[in-house]
Design an enzyme around this catalytic site. Sequence first.
Site, short mmCIF file in Angstrom:
data_model
loop_
_atom_site.label_atom_id
_atom_site.label_comp_id
_atom_site.label_asym_id
_atom_site.label_seq_id
_atom_site.Cartn_x
_atom_site.Cartn_y
_atom_site.Cartn_z
N HIS A 139 -39.21 0.33 -21.06
CA HIS A 139 -40.91 1.06 -19.47
C HIS A 139 -40.18 0.65 -18.36
O HIS A 139 -40.33 -0.80 -17.84
CB HIS A 139 -41.95 0.18 -20.20
CG HIS A 139 -43.36 0.21 -20.02
ND1 HIS A 139 -44.57 -0.10 -20.72
CD2 HIS A 139 -43.64 0.42 -18.90
CE1 HIS A 139 -45.89 0.27 -20.03
NE2 HIS A 139 -45.28 0.62 -18.58
N HIS A 162 -40.68 2.21 -14.10
CA HIS A 162 -40.96 3.59 -13.18
C HIS A 162 -40.18 3.40 -12.11
O HIS A 162 -40.08 2.52 -11.32
CB HIS A 162 -43.01 3.05 -12.43
CG HIS A 162 -43.65 3.06 -13.92
ND1 HIS A 162 -44.44 3.54 -13.97
CD2 HIS A 162 -44.04 1.63 -15.05
CE1 HIS A 162 -45.36 3.56 -14.99
NE2 HIS A 162 -45.23 2.43 -15.15
N LEU A 163 -39.78 4.78 -12.20
CA LEU A 163 -38.86 4.95 -11.03
C LEU A 163 -39.67 6.18 -9.57
O LEU A 163 -38.85 5.93 -8.80
CB LEU A 163 -37.76 5.86 -11.59
CG LEU A 163 -36.93 5.29 -12.33
CD1 LEU A 163 -35.53 5.95 -13.02
CD2 LEU A 163 -36.52 3.69 -11.71
N ARG A 164 -41.38 5.94 -9.89
CA ARG A 164 -41.50 6.71 -8.97
C ARG A 164 -40.77 8.59 -8.22
O ARG A 164 -41.63 8.71 -7.22
CB ARG A 164 -42.26 5.92 -7.40
CG ARG A 164 -42.80 4.44 -8.16
CD ARG A 164 -43.84 4.90 -8.32
NE ARG A 164 -44.76 3.32 -8.26
CZ ARG A 164 -45.68 2.88 -9.65
NH1 ARG A 164 -45.79 3.60 -10.19
NH2 ARG A 164 -46.16 1.75 -9.62
N ASN A 192 -45.88 9.03 -15.34
CA ASN A 192 -46.43 8.65 -14.04
C ASN A 192 -46.70 9.37 -12.69
O ASN A 192 -46.56 8.48 -11.67
CB ASN A 192 -48.04 8.61 -14.31
CG ASN A 192 -47.05 6.20 -13.65
OD1 ASN A 192 -45.60 6.65 -14.33
ND2 ASN A 192 -48.02 5.61 -13.62
N HIS A 224 -50.46 3.30 -24.20
CA HIS A 224 -51.09 2.10 -22.76
C HIS A 224 -51.88 2.36 -23.24
O HIS A 224 -53.58 2.66 -23.32
CB HIS A 224 -51.34 2.62 -21.79
CG HIS A 224 -51.77 1.79 -20.65
ND1 HIS A 224 -51.37 1.51 -19.30
CD2 HIS A 224 -52.65 1.65 -20.25
CE1 HIS A 224 -52.26 0.80 -18.86
NE2 HIS A 224 -53.31 0.89 -19.31
N ASN A 253 -51.76 -4.73 -15.20
CA ASN A 253 -52.71 -3.48 -15.04
C ASN A 253 -51.53 -3.89 -16.80
O ASN A 253 -50.65 -2.58 -16.49
CB ASN A 253 -53.38 -1.67 -15.15
CG ASN A 253 -53.83 -1.66 -16.15
OD1 ASN A 253 -54.59 -2.74 -17.43
ND2 ASN A 253 -54.31 -0.66 -15.90
N ASP A 286 -41.74 -3.00 -17.31
CA ASP A 286 -43.35 -1.90 -16.69
C ASP A 286 -42.79 -2.57 -14.94
O ASP A 286 -43.93 -2.98 -14.18
CB ASP A 286 -44.40 -2.55 -17.07
CG ASP A 286 -45.66 -2.38 -16.39
OD1 ASP A 286 -45.63 -0.94 -15.81
OD2 ASP A 286 -46.64 -2.29 -16.74
O1 DOR Z 1 -50.07 -2.11 -13.94
C1 DOR Z 1 -49.57 -1.00 -13.70
N1 DOR Z 1 -48.51 -0.52 -13.18
N2 DOR Z 1 -50.24 -0.67 -15.07
C2 DOR Z 1 -50.03 0.96 -15.18
O2 DOR Z 1 -50.18 1.06 -16.57
C3 DOR Z 1 -49.36 1.72 -14.69
C4 DOR Z 1 -48.17 0.92 -13.46
C5 DOR Z 1 -47.35 2.26 -12.28
O3 DOR Z 1 -47.20 3.09 -12.26
O4 DOR Z 1 -48.03 1.28 -11.02
ZN ZN Z 2 -48.82 1.05 -19.14
#
Ligand code: DOR
Ligand code: ZN
Length: 426
Positions: free
Chosen positions: A54, A56-58, A88, A175, A274, A301
């Site tokens: 999990h 996020h590499l953006r 995402n 999620h 989140n 995350d």
């Molecule tokens: O805190 C969070 N940030 N929870 C998520 O589910 C998404 C993530 C994000 O993409 O920034």
């Molecule tokens: Zn999440």
Amino acid sequence: MSWVLKNVLLYGDGDPVDVVLKDGIIAQIGTDLAGDEVLEAAGCVLLPGLVDLHTHLREPGREDAETVETGTLAAALGGFTAVHAMANTDPVADTAGVVEQVWRLGQEAGHCDVVPVGAVTVGLLGEQMAELGTMADSAARVRVFSDDGKCVSDASLMRRALEYVKAFDGVIAQHAQEPRLTDGAQMNEGVNSSLLGLTGWPAVAEEAIIARDCLLAGHVGGRLHICHVSTSGSVELIRWAKGKGWDVTAEVTPHHLLLTDDCAHSYDPTFKVNPPLRTQHDIDALRAGLADGTIDCVATDHAPHALEDKETEWGAASPGMTGLETALSVVALTMVETGGLTWRQVAERMSETPARIGRLEGHGRPLAVGEPANVVVVDPAARWIVDPAQSASRSRNTPFAGHDLPARVRATFLRGVATSLSGKPA
Ligand code: DOR
Ligand code: ZN
């Protein structure tokens, strides 16, 4: 070119040995071994390279917050040899084209393997199933699908997704957040949210979805993974579902193992995440669940955010925390130093099990001759103070700034090539 790692403890156990990495594999394990390059590592623990389910590499879309290059550099410094890149992005990773782009960027960067996660629904809108099969068949060979950041809240869609991915041994990573119960939610619902006047995110919003999805996974015989479990009730539900023999796995983040919603008293949006930080009671249950295997693994995350998305008032700030460079140390602090996990079990929870859930080949493998040389050397006795300015990530939103943490990654090797050395990119 070969490396010899001198006097390491395999999984932290037994007598020190030398390990030779050559031609991408573990070539020899023994004593008095030689190599072209030498890493003196007396007292250090050798683990299989960490695997994150999990991250996020953006990229594409928010390269101001992170890129595949900077995110995977942070991953290598944190001891990871493979990360799953969440869907995402902008555009969303909901087609073979986008997942192949992310996969290729990872190959080019070369700091760790990047395994794209495919979106479950088109545009993460929760309405129409994305082309999961095409993503599975693509060069990226996607096996993990998630709308992370958003919940697949439609029960019928979730049921069909769990059914559909069985054809290629995929998994739906949920999620768990019932949207109607978290409208406008800002932090954990409880005493602190009342005191601070921030809208609460109740535990039941997570637990209701987990209960529903476990039942669905049991019903269709599909594979369900629960992202970032954050409440004691969720741990109980997962224990119950596993008892039924259903194919359910779960992850917990380092921040949910350490920080409580007391952090929100600062009104510092660094602590907005989140699902939100919960209570000490939840932390105790999460640690116990990770120790007894109810929670299968740790996932970061890692959620980098640009300055303008964090340096604003709490309500307007984006949720998320960086975590790749601190994950192993926070696990050492919360689980190893407390006696909850041995280093052998850390290898399971942070490498072997996430690799198995993601169906990755070549990661999470035994430390044995002939296996891929994806390994991390950890100094368990080292301590360090987290300085956001030193991070390889493009973002600075670590909640651990100033924390004095145990255990430091000395070196990470991807197929025998050093990707980080003593806290620096190799
Ligand atoms: O805190 C969070 N940030 N929870 C998520 O589910 C998404 C993530 C994000 O993409 O920034
Ligand atoms: Zn999440």
